[in-house]
Scaffold this active site. Structure first.
Site, PDB file in Angstrom:
ATOM      1  CG  HIS A 120      -3.572   2.911   0.895  1.00  0.00           C
ATOM      2  ND1 HIS A 120      -3.544   2.911  -0.508  1.00  0.00           N
ATOM      3  CD2 HIS A 120      -3.788   2.659   1.601  1.00  0.00           C
ATOM      4  CE1 HIS A 120      -4.026   1.668  -0.511  1.00  0.00           C
ATOM      5  NE2 HIS A 120      -4.318   1.086   0.769  1.00  0.00           N
TER       6      HIS A 120
ATOM      7  CG  ASN B  76      -6.731  -0.190  -0.448  1.00  0.00           C
ATOM      8  OD1 ASN B  76      -5.853  -0.488  -1.352  1.00  0.00           O
ATOM      9  ND2 ASN B  76      -6.006  -1.147   0.995  1.00  0.00           N
TER      10      ASN B  76
ATOM     11  CB  CYS C 154      -0.691  -0.009   1.367  1.00  0.00           C
ATOM     12  SG  CYS C 154      -1.730  -1.461   1.755  1.00  0.00           S
TER      13      CYS C 154
HETATM   14  O1  UT7 Z   1      -5.255  -1.250   2.638  1.00  0.00           O
HETATM   15  C1  UT7 Z   1      -4.555  -2.010   3.296  1.00  0.00           C
HETATM   16  C2  UT7 Z   1      -4.645  -1.641   4.811  1.00  0.00           C
HETATM   17  N1  UT7 Z   1      -5.929  -2.840   5.295  1.00  0.00           N
HETATM   18  C3  UT7 Z   1      -6.733  -1.568   6.352  1.00  0.00           C
HETATM   19  O2  UT7 Z   1      -6.799  -0.629   6.200  1.00  0.00           O
HETATM   20  C4  UT7 Z   1      -7.893  -2.684   6.542  1.00  0.00           C
HETATM   21  C5  UT7 Z   1      -8.146  -2.180   8.219  1.00  0.00           C
HETATM   22  N2  UT7 Z   1      -9.115  -2.690   8.467  1.00  0.00           N
HETATM   23  C6  UT7 Z   1     -10.552  -3.204   7.961  1.00  0.00           C
HETATM   24  O3  UT7 Z   1     -10.610  -1.895   6.913  1.00  0.00           O
HETATM   25  C7  UT7 Z   1     -11.601  -3.292   8.761  1.00  0.00           C
HETATM   26  O4  UT7 Z   1     -10.880  -4.225   9.933  1.00  0.00           O
HETATM   27  C8  UT7 Z   1     -12.215  -3.837   7.999  1.00  0.00           C
HETATM   28  C9  UT7 Z   1     -12.964  -3.735   7.012  1.00  0.00           C
HETATM   29  C10 UT7 Z   1     -11.074  -5.284   7.152  1.00  0.00           C
HETATM   30  C11 UT7 Z   1     -13.398  -5.181   8.756  1.00  0.00           C
HETATM   31  O5  UT7 Z   1     -13.964  -3.609  10.014  1.00  0.00           O
HETATM   32  P1  UT7 Z   1     -14.400  -4.060  11.447  1.00  0.00           P
HETATM   33  O6  UT7 Z   1     -15.666  -3.834  11.466  1.00  0.00           O
HETATM   34  O7  UT7 Z   1     -12.882  -4.649  12.336  1.00  0.00           O
HETATM   35  O8  UT7 Z   1     -14.726  -6.057  11.280  1.00  0.00           O
HETATM   36  P2  UT7 Z   1     -14.375  -6.893  11.964  1.00  0.00           P
HETATM   37  O9  UT7 Z   1     -13.677  -7.734  11.071  1.00  0.00           O
HETATM   38  O10 UT7 Z   1     -14.666  -6.591  14.208  1.00  0.00           O
HETATM   39  O11 UT7 Z   1     -16.258  -8.254  11.652  1.00  0.00           O
HETATM   40  C12 UT7 Z   1     -17.232  -8.019  12.595  1.00  0.00           C
HETATM   41  C13 UT7 Z   1     -17.679  -8.962  11.903  1.00  0.00           C
HETATM   42  C14 UT7 Z   1     -17.372 -10.414  12.257  1.00  0.00           C
HETATM   43  O12 UT7 Z   1     -18.603 -11.151  12.939  1.00  0.00           O
HETATM   44  P3  UT7 Z   1     -18.684 -11.507  14.301  1.00  0.00           P
HETATM   45  O13 UT7 Z   1     -17.551 -12.433  14.569  1.00  0.00           O
HETATM   46  O14 UT7 Z   1     -19.142 -10.299  14.651  1.00  0.00           O
HETATM   47  O15 UT7 Z   1     -19.782 -12.522  14.284  1.00  0.00           O
HETATM   48  C15 UT7 Z   1     -17.288 -10.972  11.027  1.00  0.00           C
HETATM   49  O16 UT7 Z   1     -16.831 -11.929  10.557  1.00  0.00           O
HETATM   50  O17 UT7 Z   1     -17.920  -8.924  11.068  1.00  0.00           O
HETATM   51  C16 UT7 Z   1     -17.924  -9.800   9.610  1.00  0.00           C
HETATM   52  N3  UT7 Z   1     -17.855  -9.921   8.928  1.00  0.00           N
HETATM   53  C17 UT7 Z   1     -18.195  -9.740   7.630  1.00  0.00           C
HETATM   54  N4  UT7 Z   1     -19.518  -9.386   7.203  1.00  0.00           N
HETATM   55  C18 UT7 Z   1     -20.082  -9.259   6.117  1.00  0.00           C
HETATM   56  C19 UT7 Z   1     -16.179  -9.445   8.160  1.00  0.00           C
HETATM   57  N5  UT7 Z   1     -16.401  -8.800   6.952  1.00  0.00           N
HETATM   58  C20 UT7 Z   1     -17.831  -9.258   6.462  1.00  0.00           C
HETATM   59  C21 UT7 Z   1     -17.589  -9.313   5.019  1.00  0.00           C
HETATM   60  N6  UT7 Z   1     -19.271  -8.961   5.340  1.00  0.00           N
HETATM   61  N7  UT7 Z   1     -16.791  -9.387   3.635  1.00  0.00           N
END
Ligand code: UT7
Length: 332
Positions: free
Chosen positions: A259, A289, A114
């Site tokens: 980014h 992204n 990135c």
């Molecule tokens: O450029 C490179 C750098 N990358 C980044 O900057 C990404 C940084 N991180 C993020 O943007 C966020 O952490 C994400 C968008 C990837 C995830 O968001 P979050 O609010 O941190 O969600 P989470 O990982 O804590 O997941 C929450 C829930 C989980 O379910 P449970 O365990 O609460 O039942 C996941 O399994 O959301 C679920 N989940 C989804 N649900 C629907 C994870 N991905 C998805 C999805 N659709 N695509």
């Protein structure tokens, strides 16, 4: 001291638009979840037989050269940033040299994901400052879509990424305008928090095995919360580092082009630096992204929309896999 200025900007986005609803047909996700957590509404996916990482980069480079009023023959060196090169080796930079039918100039690939564009810009800036080269192409290009796990298992990563390319022409500047400073960092302690592990050179003999596909270790893995937390700290930190060195305040920034990792991260950075909404450029809503391509794509759009003008103070900043992070401050 000799400076380098951005003389032209360009981009290429594949035509195929993939919406959140399209992804919801492949995996258990929803438009609502993706929009709420990331701000992304749609992204572009490449077309097999038409788009490659190098030819998308070449198209973006041609647009940047045209904007700069230059021809490929003016280019002295190529810097190509990507985590999704056409081949394992050689890198994609040499393919651009071939496609543009350039003389046997040097070409390097940058592998900092990135932050690839910011690292590449910094490398090119040093070559120009030392007087070694006058005109350098810096390209960021990615094809993510064919390397993602498009099942529910991979949904936390796969919904984030899109394909595309951006490029700039960097040229020696005869006045005070240009890159004021660049700032690069890494913290390998967190290398595996956002990574593709297989097929890697230290993992198995032979390096590529069928079980890697079955077990899904050929796909990117990410500790999303961990990445989010570090990104929200490192972005403001490295922007402040650039401002401080040049005796500026956040309010002096005309446009911050971060980014495009997650709209929530950009909004948090905006809040932490007390920036106004029109001081920060975001287009992740339309492209997702695109890793090394996101900043030059955004820069090209911002320039076209008149959001970057002669004399403006422009700040670029990135954070990502490695972890790596960096910034560049530019007097346009
Ligand atoms: O450029 C490179 C750098 N990358 C980044 O900057 C990404 C940084 N991180 C993020 O943007 C966020 O952490 C994400 C968008 C990837 C995830 O968001 P979050 O609010 O941190 O969600 P989470 O990982 O804590 O997941 C929450 C829930 C989980 O379910 P449970 O365990 O609460 O039942 C996941 O399994 O959301 C679920 N989940 C989804 N649900 C629907 C994870 N991905 C998805 C999805 N659709 N695509």
């Amino acid at each position: 001291m000799r400076k380098s200025k951005i003389a032209g900007v360009g981009r290429y986005l594949p035509e195929r638009v993939v919406t959140n609803d399209d992804l919801a047909k492949l995996m258990d996700t929803s438009d609502e979840w993706i929009r709420e957590r990331t701000g992304i509404q749609e992204r572009r996916f490449f077309e097999l037989g038409k788009d490659t990482t190098s030819n998308m980069g070449t198209r973006a480079a041609k647009m940047a050269l045209e904007n700069a009023g230059l021809t490929p023959q003016d280019v002295d060196f190529i810097v190509f940033a990507t985590l999704s090169p056409d081949y394992d080796f050689p890198g994609s930079g040499v393919l651009v040299q071939r496609e543009l039918e350039l003389p046997t100039i040097g070409a390097i690939d940058i592998r900092t994901q990135c932050t690839g564009f910011v690292y590449g810009l910094s490398v090119a800036d040093q070559f120009i400052k030392t007087g070694m080269y006058d005109t350098i192409l810096i390209i960021g290009s990615e094809i993510h879509s064919s390397g993602l796990d498009m099942t529910t298992r991979g949904r936390a990563v796969s919904v984030l990424f899109g394909d595309g390319a951006g490029a700039v022409v960097l040229q020696a500047s005869d006045n005070d305008h240009g890159i004021l400073s660049t700032h690069l960092h890494s913290e390998g302690e967190y290398a595996e928090e956002l990574a593709v592990i297989d097929p890697g050179s230290s993992r198995a003999i032979p390096r590529t095995q069928a079980r890697m596909i079955e077990e899904g270790t050929i796909f990117p893995v990410m500790n999303g919360n961990h990445v989010f937390k570090h990104a929200s700290t490192r972005f403001p930190e490295v922007i402040q580092e650039a401002l401080k060195l040049n005796n500026y305040q956040p309010s002096d920034i005309d446009l911050l082009i971060p980014h495009q990792a997650n709209l929530r991260i950009s909004q948090m950075v905006q809040r932490l630096l007390s920036l106004k909404e029109d001081q920060v450029f975001n287009n992740i809503q339309r492209y997702g992204n695109t890793t090394a391509a996101s900043i030059p794509i955004a820069m090209s759009e911002a320039w076209e929309q008149g959001k970057i003008k002669e004399g403006d103070l422009i700040c670029l900043a990135a954070f990502g896999s490695g972890f790596t992070w960096g910034s560049a401050l530019i007097r346009w």
